[in-house]
Design an enzyme around this catalytic site. Sequence first.
Site, PDB file in Angstrom:
ATOM      1  N   ASP A 195       0.901  -0.578  -4.189  1.00  0.00           N
ATOM      2  CA  ASP A 195       0.076  -0.227  -3.043  1.00  0.00           C
ATOM      3  C   ASP A 195      -1.307   0.163  -3.564  1.00  0.00           C
ATOM      4  OD1 ASP A 195      -0.905   0.263  -0.531  1.00  0.00           O
ATOM      5  OD2 ASP A 195       0.880   1.313   0.153  1.00  0.00           O
TER       6      ASP A 195
HETATM    7  C1  BGC Z   1      -1.234   0.786   2.746  1.00  0.00           C
HETATM    8  C2  BGC Z   1      -0.598  -0.580   2.711  1.00  0.00           C
HETATM    9  C3  BGC Z   1      -1.659  -1.653   2.857  1.00  0.00           C
HETATM   10  C4  BGC Z   1      -2.682  -1.464   1.769  1.00  0.00           C
HETATM   11  C5  BGC Z   1      -3.768  -2.514   1.774  1.00  0.00           C
HETATM   12  C6  BGC Z   1      -2.400   0.896   1.803  1.00  0.00           C
HETATM   13  O1  BGC Z   1      -3.082   2.100   1.973  1.00  0.00           O
HETATM   14  O2  BGC Z   1      -0.255   1.746   2.439  1.00  0.00           O
HETATM   15  O3  BGC Z   1       0.371  -0.685   3.713  1.00  0.00           O
HETATM   16  O4  BGC Z   1      -1.061  -2.912   2.807  1.00  0.00           O
HETATM   17  O5  BGC Z   1      -3.283  -0.195   1.932  1.00  0.00           O
HETATM   18  O6  BGC Z   1      -4.631  -2.377   2.833  1.00  0.00           O
END
Ligand code: BGC
Length: 732
Positions: free
Chosen positions: A281
Amino acid sequence: MIAGIGAVAALGGVASSGAFASTASAAAPPAPRDPRVEALLRRMTIAEKIGQLQLVRDPDVAKSFLAKGSLGGVFNIVGAAALNDLQRIAVEQTRLGIPLIFGLDIIHGYTTNVSIPLAQGASFDPTVTEDGAATAAGEARRSGIHWTYAPMMDVSHEPRWGRIAEGNGEDPYLVSRFAVAATRGFQGDDIAAPDRLAACAKHYVAYGQPEGGRDYNTADLSIQRLHNLYLPPFKAAVEAGVATVMVSFNALNGEPGHANSYTLRDVLKGRYGFDGFVVSDSRAIGELIVHGLVADGAGAATAGLTAGVDMEMTTTNYTTYGEQLLAQHKITRAQLDDAVRRILLIKFRLGLFEHPYADASGEVTAPTAPTRAVARRLAGRCMVLLKNDGVLPLATSVGTIAVIGPLGQATYDLNGTWTGRGTGSATTPPVTVVDGIKAASSATVTFTKGCDVNGADTSGLAAAQDAARAADVAVLVLGESADMSGEAAARSVIDLPGVQQQLVAAIKDTGTPFVVVLVNGRPLTIPYLHDNAPAVLEAWAPGLEGGHAVADVLFGTVNPGGKLPVTFPRAVGQVPIYYNHDNTGRPGDPNVHNTSKYLDLPIGPLYEFGYGLSYTTFRISGLRLSSTRLRRHGTLRVTVEVANTGSRDGDEVVQLYLHDPVASLVQPVRRLRGFERVTLRAGESRDVAFTLTTDDVGFYDNEAEFRVEPGTVEVYVGTSSAATLTASFEVV
Ligand code: BGC
C-alpha cells in the site's frame, strides 16, 4: 457436531506451518516460468530488475526513474495524453523498452460512479457488482489505465471504520461471492482485452478489524478467526484468477502486513498458489520504520522483500537500497527475480508489450446513456427498505412534495468515497434527489435544506417545517457527506451527524407524512428514526444516477429488494456486533440474571444482517432436505418454496444459514452458506434450492487446518439472519 472426534478430513489446501511467526525461509513456490518473461529477465541488469519493483505517483519522479533506466509503474494519473507521454519514455527511451503499468483506484466507477461497494453487498446479487466492474473496466482501459486497486474485500465488523464503505460487509461468504464477481467483472477472461483491467485484491489482510475502528490500527486475531472470517474472500479471488494483491497497512498479531511472511509467502503464494504480484500500500514499506519494526529504509526494504511484497508503492526503499542489500546478502537474487518475474508476467498478460499506448481517440471522459442505465439499475437493486408503515410507495399523482435535508440537492456526496477519474471538472456530477423526484412525478417539488450535514446550526429548521406544512408529503434526505466515510474517516459516534435528528423531530411535529432517505457509507445508529419516521429507505451512496434511483424506489417503479450486508447496532457501545458471533456459555437472555447482555439496551441489533423489507410480502415454507446425511465428497440439497403473498411484483433474497451445535471449536451461532435473490410476480411462488458440500460445514482450526467433523448440523432458511425455518442433518 460431536466434539472430540477430531477432523475427518483436512480439506481446503495443504497444511501450513501453523505457527504465526514470520519465517524468512517461508515455503512459497517460485513464480511460474513464462518463456517471454525468462527471455527478458536474462537480459536485465540488477538495476533494471530493481526498477521494475517501483511504483510512483508523481510524473516527474517517474521521469527521473526512467532516465535511470527502469520503472515498474505509475498510479493515480488520469488522461490518455499524460499516460502516453510517460509510456513513450519507457518504451522508446529505456534500454529494454519495458512498458509501464498504469494503476488507478477505480473502486466503484471511472466516470460512471455506481453505488459504493457496501451498497453492492446489500443487493445480494453478485451480477450487480460484475456489471458495475465491467462498466468501469471498459471506461478505464479505453482511457489508458491497466490496473485497478479493487476489489476491496475486507470483511469488517467495524461500523466506526470509514472504509467499511469500500467492502461488501461483515460476512465472509457474502464478501467472497462479491470478490469473485468483481474480479470477473474487471478482468473478464483475458486482461489483455481492450475493455478489461488487472484487478487487485485488497487489503491483505484483516484491515477491516482495526482496534477502536480507527483506520490503520492494529488487529490481533486468532489463526482460526483469520482463516474463517478474513482470508476466505482472498482465497476465492485467487481461485478466480485475480492478477494482483495489495497488502494492508495494519499490524496483525504484532507483525505489520508488509513484513508478514506467514500471510504473504506461506498462505497467499504458498497455500493458495497465487501467481500474480503483490503490491504494497502507499508508503507502507517506509512505514515499517514508523511501526517500529525496523530502524531504517534498508531494514524496511529487507523486511518487505523477504516477506514477499513484490512492488513498492510511493516510497523508494527497494530502489534505494536494493543493490546494497543484494551485495550484503540481506536479500537474495532468487527473491529479486521472483518479484520481477511476477510483475513482468502481469505486464505480458495485460498485453502491454504489444499495446503499450492508449488510443487517445477512444478515451472516455463522460458517462453515456448505457452506462447511466447500468448505474441506475444497480443503485435501485442496492437500496434497503428499513421501515415502512404504508407511506411508501408514493403516488405519482401526489400534489406537492417537500424535499428537505442537507443531502436533498447534493451532487458529489452521492458518490461517496472514491470517484475514479475524479470530481469537479474531471467528471459529471450525480443526479440530485430533487431532480430525480422532479423527473419521476408531476408533483410540485420544493427544496429546503433545513440544516447542514454536520454542525450545530438549527436556524433552518423553522423554514423546513414551513415547507413540510405546505406539502402533501416530505422526503428527508439525510446522512453523511462523502468525506465522512472512506480512508482515515473513522467516527466514534455513528448517529446521524449534526442536528439532523432534530430536523426529523421538527418535521414530525408538523404532522405531514414523511419518508427518510439515508445517504451514507456505514451502518448508522438510528433507533430514533425507527421509532419516529413513518418510512426509512437506506440508499447508501448511490452514485451518478442516485437521484433517479431514489425516485424509482420512492414511487415504486423499483420495488426495493436489498438486504443489509452488515448489522445495524442500536448504539455504538454494542460494537463489534455481528450476526455470526460465537456462542457464549451464557447467551443473552433479558429475563435471566448473569447472561451476556447490556443493562441499558435490549439484546441484539436494531436491524440484523440480511434484513430488508419490500412493498410486497413473501412467505418461505416447505423446507426439505434431499437426505438426512451429508457424506464426505457428497452433496445435500436444501429446498424451500418462496411465495410472493402480496399484490405487487417484487424481489426476495432467500438466505441459508448453518449452525454446528457441537464442535471442537466454539462455532458461530449462524453462518451464511447460500443466498439467492429471486423476482416473483404478485401471487407467484417457486422453489429455491441450495446444494451443500462438506466445504460448507467445515471450519479452520488454530493450526489453519480445515476440519469437517461428524455430527449434527442445523439449517435455517429465511429472509434474514433471524430465519426460523429449520431442519438438521448428520455429517458422516
Ligand atoms: C489506500 C489504498 C489505495 C492506495 C492508492 C492507499 O492509501 O489504502 O486502498 O489503493 O492508497 O491510492
